[in-house]
Design a protein around this motif. Sequence first.
Motif, PDB file in Angstrom:
ATOM      1  N   ASN A  65     -10.876  -6.984  -1.377  1.00  0.00           N
ATOM      2  CA  ASN A  65      -9.645  -7.113  -0.587  1.00  0.00           C
ATOM      3  C   ASN A  65      -8.448  -7.618  -1.389  1.00  0.00           C
ATOM      4  OD1 ASN A  65     -10.619  -6.104   1.870  1.00  0.00           O
ATOM      5  ND2 ASN A  65     -11.578  -8.071   2.336  1.00  0.00           N
ATOM      6  N   LYS A  66      -8.474  -7.467  -2.681  1.00  0.00           N
ATOM      7  CA  LYS A  66      -7.335  -7.785  -3.537  1.00  0.00           C
ATOM      8  C   LYS A  66      -6.977  -6.530  -4.310  1.00  0.00           C
ATOM      9  CE  LYS A  66      -8.408 -12.643  -4.224  1.00  0.00           C
ATOM     10  NZ  LYS A  66      -8.699 -13.674  -5.210  1.00  0.00           N
ATOM     11  N   THR A  67      -5.678  -6.319  -4.499  1.00  0.00           N
ATOM     12  CA  THR A  67      -5.214  -5.147  -5.229  1.00  0.00           C
ATOM     13  C   THR A  67      -4.717  -5.571  -6.595  1.00  0.00           C
ATOM     14  OG1 THR A  67      -4.561  -4.103  -3.155  1.00  0.00           O
ATOM     15  CG2 THR A  67      -3.633  -3.179  -5.169  1.00  0.00           C
ATOM     16  N   PHE A  68      -5.187  -4.869  -7.617  1.00  0.00           N
ATOM     17  CA  PHE A  68      -4.819  -5.184  -8.995  1.00  0.00           C
ATOM     18  C   PHE A  68      -4.046  -4.032  -9.611  1.00  0.00           C
ATOM     19  CE2 PHE A  68      -8.530  -7.728  -8.003  1.00  0.00           C
ATOM     20  CZ  PHE A  68      -8.116  -8.992  -8.406  1.00  0.00           C
ATOM     21  N   ILE A  69      -3.112  -4.386 -10.483  1.00  0.00           N
ATOM     22  CA  ILE A  69      -2.269  -3.429 -11.187  1.00  0.00           C
ATOM     23  C   ILE A  69      -2.698  -3.468 -12.650  1.00  0.00           C
ATOM     24  CG2 ILE A  69       0.090  -2.793 -11.800  1.00  0.00           C
ATOM     25  CD1 ILE A  69       0.955  -4.712  -9.429  1.00  0.00           C
ATOM     26  N   TYR A  70      -3.179  -2.348 -13.163  1.00  0.00           N
ATOM     27  CA  TYR A  70      -3.649  -2.282 -14.544  1.00  0.00           C
ATOM     28  C   TYR A  70      -2.597  -1.609 -15.413  1.00  0.00           C
ATOM     29  CZ  TYR A  70      -8.226  -3.616 -12.809  1.00  0.00           C
ATOM     30  OH  TYR A  70      -9.257  -4.300 -12.233  1.00  0.00           O
ATOM     31  N   CYS A  71      -2.122  -2.351 -16.399  1.00  0.00           N
ATOM     32  CA  CYS A  71      -1.164  -1.832 -17.370  1.00  0.00           C
ATOM     33  C   CYS A  71      -1.849  -1.792 -18.735  1.00  0.00           C
ATOM     34  CB  CYS A  71       0.080  -2.716 -17.419  1.00  0.00           C
ATOM     35  SG  CYS A  71       0.965  -2.778 -15.838  1.00  0.00           S
ATOM     36  N   GLU A  72      -1.125  -1.389 -19.757  1.00  0.00           N
ATOM     37  CA  GLU A  72      -1.725  -1.252 -21.084  1.00  0.00           C
ATOM     38  C   GLU A  72      -2.251  -2.589 -21.616  1.00  0.00           C
ATOM     39  OE1 GLU A  72      -0.786   0.814 -25.383  1.00  0.00           O
ATOM     40  OE2 GLU A  72       0.881   0.311 -24.071  1.00  0.00           O
ATOM     41  N   GLN A  73      -1.468  -3.650 -21.467  1.00  0.00           N
ATOM     42  CA  GLN A  73      -1.828  -4.927 -22.064  1.00  0.00           C
ATOM     43  C   GLN A  73      -2.242  -6.004 -21.066  1.00  0.00           C
ATOM     44  OE1 GLN A  73      -1.961  -5.372 -25.393  1.00  0.00           O
ATOM     45  NE2 GLN A  73      -1.334  -3.256 -25.705  1.00  0.00           N
ATOM     46  N   ALA A  74      -2.037  -5.795 -19.779  1.00  0.00           N
ATOM     47  CA  ALA A  74      -2.278  -6.867 -18.818  1.00  0.00           C
ATOM     48  C   ALA A  74      -2.707  -6.314 -17.462  1.00  0.00           C
ATOM     49  CB  ALA A  74      -1.006  -7.699 -18.650  1.00  0.00           C
ATOM     50  N   VAL A  75      -3.284  -7.210 -16.665  1.00  0.00           N
ATOM     51  CA  VAL A  75      -3.679  -6.901 -15.290  1.00  0.00           C
ATOM     52  C   VAL A  75      -2.973  -7.903 -14.387  1.00  0.00           C
ATOM     53  CG1 VAL A  75      -5.589  -6.732 -13.655  1.00  0.00           C
ATOM     54  CG2 VAL A  75      -5.935  -6.079 -16.049  1.00  0.00           C
ATOM     55  N   TYR A  76      -2.359  -7.388 -13.324  1.00  0.00           N
ATOM     56  CA  TYR A  76      -1.612  -8.211 -12.387  1.00  0.00           C
ATOM     57  C   TYR A  76      -2.212  -8.045 -11.000  1.00  0.00           C
ATOM     58  CZ  TYR A  76       1.816  -7.857 -16.149  1.00  0.00           C
ATOM     59  OH  TYR A  76       2.439  -7.885 -17.371  1.00  0.00           O
ATOM     60  N   GLU A  77      -1.935  -8.989 -10.130  1.00  0.00           N
ATOM     61  CA  GLU A  77      -2.369  -8.878  -8.745  1.00  0.00           C
ATOM     62  C   GLU A  77      -1.166  -8.504  -7.880  1.00  0.00           C
ATOM     63  OE1 GLU A  77      -4.614 -11.450  -5.252  1.00  0.00           O
ATOM     64  OE2 GLU A  77      -4.686 -12.168  -7.325  1.00  0.00           O
ATOM     65  N   SER A  78      -1.391  -7.619  -6.922  1.00  0.00           N
ATOM     66  CA  SER A  78      -0.332  -7.170  -6.023  1.00  0.00           C
ATOM     67  C   SER A  78      -0.619  -7.654  -4.610  1.00  0.00           C
ATOM     68  CB  SER A  78      -0.251  -5.648  -6.025  1.00  0.00           C
ATOM     69  OG  SER A  78       0.650  -5.197  -5.045  1.00  0.00           O
ATOM     70  N   SER A  79       0.436  -7.904  -3.862  1.00  0.00           N
ATOM     71  CA  SER A  79       0.268  -8.300  -2.457  1.00  0.00           C
ATOM     72  C   SER A  79       0.124  -7.077  -1.553  1.00  0.00           C
ATOM     73  CB  SER A  79       1.460  -9.142  -2.002  1.00  0.00           C
ATOM     74  OG  SER A  79       2.650  -8.392  -2.113  1.00  0.00           O
ATOM     75  N   LEU A  80       0.407  -5.889  -2.088  1.00  0.00           N
ATOM     76  CA  LEU A  80       0.306  -4.653  -1.302  1.00  0.00           C
ATOM     77  C   LEU A  80      -1.132  -4.162  -1.232  1.00  0.00           C
ATOM     78  CD1 LEU A  80       3.399  -2.726  -2.694  1.00  0.00           C
ATOM     79  CD2 LEU A  80       3.216  -3.891  -0.505  1.00  0.00           C
ATOM     80  N   LYS A  81      -1.465  -3.534  -0.133  1.00  0.00           N
ATOM     81  CA  LYS A  81      -2.770  -2.898   0.023  1.00  0.00           C
ATOM     82  C   LYS A  81      -2.714  -1.509  -0.614  1.00  0.00           C
ATOM     83  CE  LYS A  81      -4.557  -6.140   2.601  1.00  0.00           C
ATOM     84  NZ  LYS A  81      -5.502  -7.051   2.017  1.00  0.00           N
ATOM     85  N   LEU A  82      -3.875  -0.978  -0.940  1.00  0.00           N
ATOM     86  CA  LEU A  82      -3.939   0.328  -1.596  1.00  0.00           C
ATOM     87  C   LEU A  82      -3.321   1.427  -0.729  1.00  0.00           C
ATOM     88  CD1 LEU A  82      -5.075   0.529  -4.403  1.00  0.00           C
ATOM     89  CD2 LEU A  82      -7.143   1.507  -3.478  1.00  0.00           C
ATOM     90  N   TYR A  83      -3.547   1.402   0.572  1.00  0.00           N
ATOM     91  CA  TYR A  83      -2.985   2.435   1.447  1.00  0.00           C
ATOM     92  C   TYR A  83      -1.452   2.350   1.490  1.00  0.00           C
ATOM     93  CZ  TYR A  83      -2.345  -0.922   5.294  1.00  0.00           C
ATOM     94  OH  TYR A  83      -1.945  -1.979   6.068  1.00  0.00           O
ATOM     95  N   GLU A  84      -0.894   1.140   1.350  1.00  0.00           N
ATOM     96  CA  GLU A  84       0.558   0.986   1.312  1.00  0.00           C
ATOM     97  C   GLU A  84       1.112   1.597   0.023  1.00  0.00           C
ATOM     98  OE1 GLU A  84       1.409  -3.145   3.690  1.00  0.00           O
ATOM     99  OE2 GLU A  84       0.428  -3.326   1.733  1.00  0.00           O
ATOM    100  N   LEU A  85       0.448   1.322  -1.082  1.00  0.00           N
ATOM    101  CA  LEU A  85       0.857   1.902  -2.363  1.00  0.00           C
ATOM    102  C   LEU A  85       0.755   3.423  -2.315  1.00  0.00           C
ATOM    103  CD1 LEU A  85      -0.875  -0.601  -4.776  1.00  0.00           C
ATOM    104  CD2 LEU A  85       1.588  -0.186  -4.614  1.00  0.00           C
ATOM    105  N   GLU A  86      -0.308   3.922  -1.745  1.00  0.00           N
ATOM    106  CA  GLU A  86      -0.502   5.371  -1.654  1.00  0.00           C
ATOM    107  C   GLU A  86       0.649   6.024  -0.889  1.00  0.00           C
ATOM    108  OE1 GLU A  86      -4.197   8.390  -0.794  1.00  0.00           O
ATOM    109  OE2 GLU A  86      -4.056   6.586   0.430  1.00  0.00           O
ATOM    110  N   GLY A  87       1.112   5.381   0.156  1.00  0.00           N
ATOM    111  CA  GLY A  87       2.248   5.904   0.912  1.00  0.00           C
ATOM    112  C   GLY A  87       3.526   5.915   0.103  1.00  0.00           C
ATOM    113  N   HIS A  88       3.784   4.841  -0.635  1.00  0.00           N
ATOM    114  CA  HIS A  88       4.986   4.752  -1.473  1.00  0.00           C
ATOM    115  C   HIS A  88       4.956   5.775  -2.612  1.00  0.00           C
ATOM    116  CE1 HIS A  88       6.675   1.247   0.408  1.00  0.00           C
ATOM    117  NE2 HIS A  88       5.607   0.505   0.154  1.00  0.00           N
ATOM    118  N   LEU A  89       3.764   6.076  -3.103  1.00  0.00           N
ATOM    119  CA  LEU A  89       3.621   6.901  -4.304  1.00  0.00           C
ATOM    120  C   LEU A  89       3.238   8.350  -4.011  1.00  0.00           C
ATOM    121  CD1 LEU A  89       1.624   4.243  -6.355  1.00  0.00           C
ATOM    122  CD2 LEU A  89       4.073   4.751  -6.512  1.00  0.00           C
TER     123      LEU A  89
END
Length: 145
Positions: A65-89
């Motif tokens: 139940n946590k969403t993570f953002i994976y970049c080249e050098q780091a991993v961040y946590e997002s407050s958005l849910k995956l379905y919310e991101l899917e809608g935006h993207l």
Amino acid sequence: MKLIIDQSLDHKDIEITIKCGLIDEDLERLIAQIRLFSFSITGKKDGRSHQIRLEDVYYFESIDNKTFIYCEQAVYESSLKLYELEGHLAQSHFARISKSCILNISKLSSVKALLYGKFEAQLINKEKLIINRHYVQALKEKIQF
């Protein structure tokens, strides 16, 4: 197509104007890319908030139940849910590849078929992700553009 760039110190903001007869598929993709470039997402790491440009994101993953953002050098946590991101993207270079993962297909290096209809995605950083068989067709359609 004609490209006009008006560079001046008088301009405070970047403004993009598209003049066209009809919006075709190619123009829709261009507009989606422009929107993607201007969109950033907030990620948290070590108690600090960071603005992350979408073009720097390799993939989003939901774990416990946590969403993570994976970049080249780091991993961040997002407050958005995956379905919310899917809608935006939805109109961008991001595609859902499993129940818990959204992939930036511009970071995709290759795809290999596995057993039972699954695929393996190798990213440009050599990381590998599994594409669930239920999402293969949608990914194929995204890759076509």
